[in-house]
Design an enzyme around this catalytic site. Structure first.
Site, PDB file in Angstrom:
ATOM      1  N   ARG A 163      10.436  41.340 -23.469  1.00 16.67           N
ATOM      2  CA  ARG A 163      11.876  41.343 -23.158  1.00 16.67           C
ATOM      3  C   ARG A 163      12.126  41.175 -21.650  1.00 16.67           C
ATOM      4  NH1 ARG A 163      11.608  41.412 -28.090  1.00 16.67           N
ATOM      5  NH2 ARG A 163      13.072  42.419 -29.489  1.00 16.67           N
ATOM      6  N   SER A 235      18.848  45.408 -31.079  1.00 15.83           N
ATOM      7  CA  SER A 235      18.258  46.580 -30.422  1.00 15.83           C
ATOM      8  C   SER A 235      19.033  46.887 -29.142  1.00 15.83           C
ATOM      9  CB  SER A 235      16.808  46.299 -30.030  1.00 15.83           C
ATOM     10  OG  SER A 235      16.027  46.063 -31.167  1.00 15.83           O
ATOM     11  N   GLU A 333      18.413  47.602 -23.487  1.00 14.07           N
ATOM     12  CA  GLU A 333      18.037  46.182 -23.500  1.00 14.07           C
ATOM     13  C   GLU A 333      19.296  45.320 -23.355  1.00 14.07           C
ATOM     14  OE1 GLU A 333      15.593  43.724 -25.454  1.00 14.07           O
ATOM     15  OE2 GLU A 333      16.676  43.619 -27.350  1.00 14.07           O
TER      16      GLU A 333
HETATM   17  N1  EPU Z   1      11.141  53.348 -36.782  1.00 11.15           N
HETATM   18  C1  EPU Z   1      11.609  54.553 -37.249  1.00 11.15           C
HETATM   19  N2  EPU Z   1      12.945  54.723 -37.379  1.00 11.15           N
HETATM   20  C2  EPU Z   1      13.843  53.755 -37.038  1.00 11.15           C
HETATM   21  C3  EPU Z   1      13.367  52.532 -36.548  1.00 11.15           C
HETATM   22  C4  EPU Z   1      12.006  52.337 -36.430  1.00 11.15           C
HETATM   23  O1  EPU Z   1      10.827  55.456 -37.554  1.00 11.15           O
HETATM   24  O2  EPU Z   1      15.041  53.993 -37.180  1.00 11.15           O
HETATM   25  C5  EPU Z   1       9.695  53.130 -36.683  1.00 11.15           C
HETATM   26  C6  EPU Z   1       9.231  52.151 -37.759  1.00 11.15           C
HETATM   27  O3  EPU Z   1       8.924  52.795 -38.970  1.00 11.15           O
HETATM   28  C7  EPU Z   1       8.002  51.525 -37.146  1.00 11.15           C
HETATM   29  C8  EPU Z   1       8.337  51.529 -35.656  1.00 11.15           C
HETATM   30  O4  EPU Z   1       9.383  52.491 -35.470  1.00 11.15           O
HETATM   31  O5  EPU Z   1       6.876  52.341 -37.317  1.00 11.15           O
HETATM   32  C9  EPU Z   1       8.782  50.164 -35.168  1.00 11.15           C
HETATM   33  O6  EPU Z   1       9.909  49.728 -35.934  1.00 11.15           O
HETATM   34  P1  EPU Z   1      10.167  48.183 -36.292  1.00 11.15           P
HETATM   35  O7  EPU Z   1       8.922  47.545 -36.756  1.00 11.15           O
HETATM   36  O8  EPU Z   1      11.375  48.130 -37.153  1.00 11.15           O
HETATM   37  O9  EPU Z   1      10.450  47.504 -34.909  1.00 11.15           O
HETATM   38  P2  EPU Z   1      11.186  48.032 -33.641  1.00 11.15           P
HETATM   39  O10 EPU Z   1      10.186  48.345 -32.595  1.00 11.15           O
HETATM   40  O11 EPU Z   1      12.136  49.087 -34.052  1.00 11.15           O
HETATM   41  C10 EPU Z   1      11.297  45.619 -32.578  1.00 11.15           C
HETATM   42  C11 EPU Z   1      12.312  44.776 -31.869  1.00 11.15           C
HETATM   43  C12 EPU Z   1      13.263  44.128 -32.874  1.00 11.15           C
HETATM   44  C13 EPU Z   1      12.453  43.299 -33.828  1.00 11.15           C
HETATM   45  C14 EPU Z   1      11.415  44.198 -34.509  1.00 11.15           C
HETATM   46  C15 EPU Z   1      10.489  43.424 -35.401  1.00 11.15           C
HETATM   47  C16 EPU Z   1      12.590  45.768 -29.686  1.00 11.15           C
HETATM   48  C17 EPU Z   1      13.488  46.541 -28.788  1.00 11.15           C
HETATM   49  N3  EPU Z   1      13.057  45.561 -30.926  1.00 11.15           N
HETATM   50  O12 EPU Z   1      11.996  46.696 -33.202  1.00 11.15           O
HETATM   51  O13 EPU Z   1      14.127  43.267 -32.136  1.00 11.15           O
HETATM   52  O14 EPU Z   1      13.271  42.686 -34.800  1.00 11.15           O
HETATM   53  O15 EPU Z   1      10.587  44.839 -33.510  1.00 11.15           O
HETATM   54  O16 EPU Z   1       9.580  42.720 -34.622  1.00 11.15           O
HETATM   55  O17 EPU Z   1      11.520  45.358 -29.274  1.00 11.15           O
HETATM   56  C18 EPU Z   1      16.235  43.022 -31.066  1.00 11.15           C
HETATM   57  O18 EPU Z   1      15.615  42.832 -30.033  1.00 11.15           O
HETATM   58  O19 EPU Z   1      17.497  43.001 -31.115  1.00 11.15           O
HETATM   59  C19 EPU Z   1      15.505  43.338 -32.285  1.00 11.15           C
HETATM   60  C20 EPU Z   1      16.110  43.666 -33.411  1.00 11.15           C
END
Ligand code: EPU
Length: 337
Positions: A163, A235, A333
């Site tokens: 990012r 996000s 972000e």
């Molecule tokens: N998790 C939770 N609770 C939540 C959300 C997530 O426990 O409410 C846990 C999930 O179970 C998982 C971990 O956190 O173990 C990561 O969650 P997830 O795979 O959904 O990805 P993220 O890190 O929450 C990032 C990006 C998203 C992107 C996803 C998939 C960032 C800030 N966000 O989210 O990007 O779609 O990975 O690759 O890096 C965006 O930038 O707008 C966005 C949606």
């Protein structure tokens, strides 16, 4: 071609759907348009408002907003495995992904359904499901406001990171991106390693481009609110990158805490902000017209009629709760204006 608006309501131009106004907004297509816009002098305040998917207006904007609207996709080279495209800044990112998938071109299918325009993709180096825009971007074309010249920057000089890019730092407020050049591939190169992707792809019959796109769209739709229905900017926070010692301490206390390597930083680790917010008890938290999304804690939502200020107050509260519970800072972000 230039189109100009004065005292314009921004409600339909930001995905949070907040109703602030801008003094002036100019839609442009080319570097020549930008030269004409800046010919009378550089305004005190200006910024690019692309799709408005990563921005939170907390007040009226007393300056000039520049919106790219050119939507051309041009084939630059088609040699062997690699296909090079020049994509104008106003192309909807997901239209580009659909265009590539229809033509059997690999490389950006994991970035399906990310809202926003192609010109904004390099700024925050959009990423999802194990892929980042920087995997495909080879060059970025821009208009340099200070000199009035066109510039092209090779990806190696864009300082891409998680990012992150040079456009958020050294070049911030100095250039306007007009197009990106990307490289895609004819040979299949599926990337299924992230979360549920492989399972969802297999359930659709295997790793074809179309199946991967459909799987990613389904995963996103299940977790992320559609900004057309519920105002949000994806996000709101970045996943924090912390010192390995901090990650180890937290992991000892919370063995189920997700932990990822921080790309290129051996002594640091990336935590999941969504997990931290969730475990700090804020997932699904609502305060009037704003709240933390019930299925993805990284996303703040406008239930209707919220101001940017209300969203910001909630964001600060979420940050504070995570700080109190885990001693970790989570940065925003979204661009806050
Ligand atoms: N998790 C939770 N609770 C939540 C959300 C997530 O426990 O409410 C846990 C999930 O179970 C998982 C971990 O956190 O173990 C990561 O969650 P997830 O795979 O959904 O990805 P993220 O890190 O929450 C990032 C990006 C998203 C992107 C996803 C998939 C960032 C800030 N966000 O989210 O990007 O779609 O990975 O690759 O890096 C965006 O930038 O707008 C966005 C949606």
């Amino acid at each position: 071609m230039i189109r100009e608006f004065h005292h314009i309501d921004l409600r339909d131009r930001n995905s949070f759907g907040v109703a602030q106004h801008a003094r002036r907004l100019v839609e442009f297509e080319t570097a020549d348009d930008l030269r004409a816009i800046f010919a009378a002098g550089v305004p005190d305040r200006w910024t690019v408002l692309s799709g408005g998917n990563n921005i939170l207006f907390t007040q009226d904007y007393d300056g000039v907003l520049l919106t790219p609207v050119a939507r051309g996709i041009e084939l630059l080279a088609d040699e062997g495995d690699e296909v090079r495209l020049r994509v104008e800044a106003g192309v909807e990112w997901d239209d580009l992904v659909a265009w590539a998938v229809e033509r059997g071109l690999w490389g950006i299918e994991n970035l399906s359904l990310i809202p926003g325009k192609a010109g904004a993709a390099p700024v925050q180096n959009i990423g999802a499901y194990g892929c980042e825009a920087s995997d495909a971007i080879r060059r970025v074309e821009m208009f340099c406001v200070g000199t009035g010249n066109r510039l092209t920057l090779d990806a190696a000089h864009c300082a891409f990171g998680y990012r992150e890019s040079v456009f958020k730092h050294e070049l911030r407020g100095k250039v306007v991106i007009t197009a990106i050049e990307i490289a895609l591939h004819r040979t299949p190169r599926p990337r299924l390693g992230y979360g549920d992707v492989e399972r969802e792809v297999e359930a659709r019959g295997g790793a074809t481009l179309r199946n991967i796109r459909e799987a990613i769209c389904a995963i996103r739709r299940a977790k992320l609110p559609d900004p057309k229905v519920l105002g949000n900017a994806g996000s709101f926070f970045k996943n924090p990158v912390v010192e390995q010692a901090v990650a180890d301490r937290l992991r000892a206390e919370f063995p189920d805490m997700p932990l990822y390597p921080a790309a290129g930083q051996a002594d640091r680790a990336k935590l999941a902000a969504g997990w931290l917010i969730d475990r700090a008890g804020m997932k699904g938290y609502r305060e009037g017209s704003v709240g933390v999304h019930e299925r993805q804690a990284l996303v703040l939502v406008n239930f209707g009629g919220a101001t940017g200020g209300e969203v910001l107050v909630l964001a600060r509260k979420v940050q504070q709760r995570v700080r109190e519970r885990f001693g970790v800072e989570i940065d925003t972000e979204v661009n806050i204006l």
